[in-house]
Design a protein around this motif. Sequence first.
Motif, PDB file in Angstrom:
ATOM      1  N   GLU A  30       0.855  -1.186   0.000  1.00 27.06           N
ATOM      2  CA  GLU A  30       0.000   0.000   0.000  1.00 27.06           C
ATOM      3  C   GLU A  30       0.889   1.234   0.000  1.00 27.06           C
ATOM      4  O   GLU A  30       1.852   1.323   0.764  1.00 27.06           O
ATOM      5  CB  GLU A  30      -0.908   0.013   1.219  1.00 27.06           C
ATOM      6  CG  GLU A  30      -1.899   1.158   1.192  1.00 27.06           C
ATOM      7  CD  GLU A  30      -2.930   1.104   2.302  1.00 27.06           C
ATOM      8  OE1 GLU A  30      -3.776   2.011   2.333  1.00 27.06           O
ATOM      9  OE2 GLU A  30      -2.877   0.178   3.122  1.00 27.06           O
ATOM     10  N   ILE A  31       0.568   2.188  -0.879  1.00 30.67           N
ATOM     11  CA  ILE A  31       1.333   3.430  -0.955  1.00 30.67           C
ATOM     12  C   ILE A  31       0.436   4.605  -0.578  1.00 30.67           C
ATOM     13  O   ILE A  31      -0.788   4.502  -0.608  1.00 30.67           O
ATOM     14  CB  ILE A  31       1.951   3.644  -2.357  1.00 30.67           C
ATOM     15  CG1 ILE A  31       0.857   3.816  -3.423  1.00 30.67           C
ATOM     16  CG2 ILE A  31       2.887   2.488  -2.704  1.00 30.67           C
ATOM     17  CD1 ILE A  31       1.376   4.266  -4.783  1.00 30.67           C
ATOM     18  N   MET A  32       1.059   5.733  -0.257  1.00 27.54           N
ATOM     19  CA  MET A  32       0.311   6.937   0.092  1.00 27.54           C
ATOM     20  C   MET A  32      -0.163   7.680  -1.151  1.00 27.54           C
ATOM     21  O   MET A  32      -1.277   8.180  -1.183  1.00 27.54           O
ATOM     22  CB  MET A  32       1.163   7.855   0.958  1.00 27.54           C
ATOM     23  CG  MET A  32       1.518   7.245   2.296  1.00 27.54           C
ATOM     24  SD  MET A  32       2.752   8.179   3.205  1.00 27.54           S
ATOM     25  CE  MET A  32       1.854   9.624   3.681  1.00 27.54           C
ATOM     26  N   TYR A  57       5.044   7.868  -3.155  1.00 29.04           N
ATOM     27  CA  TYR A  57       5.154   8.265  -1.755  1.00 29.04           C
ATOM     28  C   TYR A  57       4.735   7.069  -0.904  1.00 29.04           C
ATOM     29  O   TYR A  57       3.615   6.563  -1.027  1.00 29.04           O
ATOM     30  CB  TYR A  57       4.276   9.494  -1.478  1.00 29.04           C
ATOM     31  CG  TYR A  57       4.792  10.701  -2.227  1.00 29.04           C
ATOM     32  CD1 TYR A  57       5.739  11.533  -1.651  1.00 29.04           C
ATOM     33  CD2 TYR A  57       4.381  10.972  -3.532  1.00 29.04           C
ATOM     34  CE1 TYR A  57       6.249  12.628  -2.345  1.00 29.04           C
ATOM     35  CE2 TYR A  57       4.888  12.052  -4.236  1.00 29.04           C
ATOM     36  CZ  TYR A  57       5.820  12.873  -3.632  1.00 29.04           C
ATOM     37  OH  TYR A  57       6.335  13.944  -4.321  1.00 29.04           O
ATOM     38  N   LEU A  58       5.672   6.617  -0.060  1.00 33.13           N
ATOM     39  CA  LEU A  58       5.504   5.398   0.726  1.00 33.13           C
ATOM     40  C   LEU A  58       5.243   5.717   2.193  1.00 33.13           C
ATOM     41  O   LEU A  58       5.650   6.776   2.693  1.00 33.13           O
ATOM     42  CB  LEU A  58       6.783   4.555   0.632  1.00 33.13           C
ATOM     43  CG  LEU A  58       7.265   4.203  -0.773  1.00 33.13           C
ATOM     44  CD1 LEU A  58       8.711   3.727  -0.729  1.00 33.13           C
ATOM     45  CD2 LEU A  58       6.364   3.151  -1.372  1.00 33.13           C
ATOM     46  N   TYR A  59       4.633   4.782   2.884  1.00 34.16           N
ATOM     47  CA  TYR A  59       4.446   4.938   4.323  1.00 34.16           C
ATOM     48  C   TYR A  59       5.789   4.791   5.035  1.00 34.16           C
ATOM     49  O   TYR A  59       6.695   4.126   4.524  1.00 34.16           O
ATOM     50  CB  TYR A  59       3.442   3.907   4.845  1.00 34.16           C
ATOM     51  CG  TYR A  59       2.025   4.243   4.463  1.00 34.16           C
ATOM     52  CD1 TYR A  59       1.303   5.176   5.200  1.00 34.16           C
ATOM     53  CD2 TYR A  59       1.429   3.656   3.351  1.00 34.16           C
ATOM     54  CE1 TYR A  59       0.001   5.517   4.841  1.00 34.16           C
ATOM     55  CE2 TYR A  59       0.131   3.991   2.981  1.00 34.16           C
ATOM     56  CZ  TYR A  59      -0.571   4.918   3.730  1.00 34.16           C
ATOM     57  OH  TYR A  59      -1.841   5.259   3.370  1.00 34.16           O
ATOM     58  N   PRO A  60       5.940   5.421   6.220  1.00 29.44           N
ATOM     59  CA  PRO A  60       7.203   5.297   6.961  1.00 29.44           C
ATOM     60  C   PRO A  60       7.571   3.819   7.131  1.00 29.44           C
ATOM     61  O   PRO A  60       6.715   2.975   7.369  1.00 29.44           O
ATOM     62  CB  PRO A  60       6.892   5.935   8.314  1.00 29.44           C
ATOM     63  CG  PRO A  60       5.774   6.886   8.034  1.00 29.44           C
ATOM     64  CD  PRO A  60       4.954   6.221   6.953  1.00 29.44           C
ATOM     65  N   THR A  62       8.631   1.806   4.832  1.00 28.42           N
ATOM     66  CA  THR A  62       8.599   1.076   3.577  1.00 28.42           C
ATOM     67  C   THR A  62       9.805   1.492   2.743  1.00 28.42           C
ATOM     68  O   THR A  62      10.008   2.672   2.495  1.00 28.42           O
ATOM     69  CB  THR A  62       7.301   1.352   2.797  1.00 28.42           C
ATOM     70  OG1 THR A  62       6.182   1.039   3.625  1.00 28.42           O
ATOM     71  CG2 THR A  62       7.242   0.529   1.527  1.00 28.42           C
ATOM     72  N   TYR A  95       7.075  12.262   7.389  1.00 31.53           N
ATOM     73  CA  TYR A  95       5.786  11.867   6.836  1.00 31.53           C
ATOM     74  C   TYR A  95       5.812  10.469   6.249  1.00 31.53           C
ATOM     75  O   TYR A  95       4.827   9.760   6.262  1.00 31.53           O
ATOM     76  CB  TYR A  95       5.348  12.839   5.747  1.00 31.53           C
ATOM     77  CG  TYR A  95       4.718  14.115   6.254  1.00 31.53           C
ATOM     78  CD1 TYR A  95       4.251  14.222   7.545  1.00 31.53           C
ATOM     79  CD2 TYR A  95       4.586  15.199   5.431  1.00 31.53           C
ATOM     80  CE1 TYR A  95       3.684  15.389   7.999  1.00 31.53           C
ATOM     81  CE2 TYR A  95       4.010  16.375   5.870  1.00 31.53           C
ATOM     82  CZ  TYR A  95       3.562  16.463   7.161  1.00 31.53           C
ATOM     83  OH  TYR A  95       2.992  17.619   7.602  1.00 31.53           O
ATOM     84  N   GLY A  96       6.928  10.098   5.669  1.00 34.51           N
ATOM     85  CA  GLY A  96       7.025   8.809   5.002  1.00 34.51           C
ATOM     86  C   GLY A  96       8.305   8.761   4.195  1.00 34.51           C
ATOM     87  O   GLY A  96       9.274   9.432   4.514  1.00 34.51           O
ATOM     88  N   ASN A  97       8.283   7.965   3.135  1.00 35.60           N
ATOM     89  CA  ASN A  97       9.436   7.835   2.255  1.00 35.60           C
ATOM     90  C   ASN A  97       9.005   8.116   0.825  1.00 35.60           C
ATOM     91  O   ASN A  97       7.822   8.036   0.492  1.00 35.60           O
ATOM     92  CB  ASN A  97      10.043   6.440   2.363  1.00 35.60           C
ATOM     93  CG  ASN A  97      10.639   6.184   3.719  1.00 35.60           C
ATOM     94  OD1 ASN A  97      11.118   7.097   4.376  1.00 35.60           O
ATOM     95  ND2 ASN A  97      10.610   4.945   4.169  1.00 35.60           N
TER      96      ASN A  97
END
Length: 106
Positions: A30-32, A57-60, A62, A95-97
């Motif tokens: 799952e991606i943001m 944009y990935l979740y932290p 990932t 926020y994430g990666n």
Amino acid sequence: MIVQHETFAGTGEDSHGNEVESWGEPADVEIMAFDPGSTSEPREAGHDRVIVEPTIYLYPGTIFGPRDRVTVNGRQYEVEGETRIWEHPEGAEHYGNVVTIRRVEG
């Protein structure tokens, strides 16, 4: 949004000694967000190609590795470079990666 992620497994050789690249089994991730990014058409003699470079944009936590493959909306891309930390521009909040992916046609 769900994408398919294949981890680069490395290279080996076929029965003729030629290098063969391989990837692991596709896994749902799952991606943001997916930013379709830019496209370009290099004007090199003898080439008629289109290069597409979206951003995911990935979740932290990932991480996608260089040379991994990602399938988004039925199109396959290769990860370009390293996964980077995505922070808020006005603070240090993580926020994430973020990762750039690339597809070359032609």
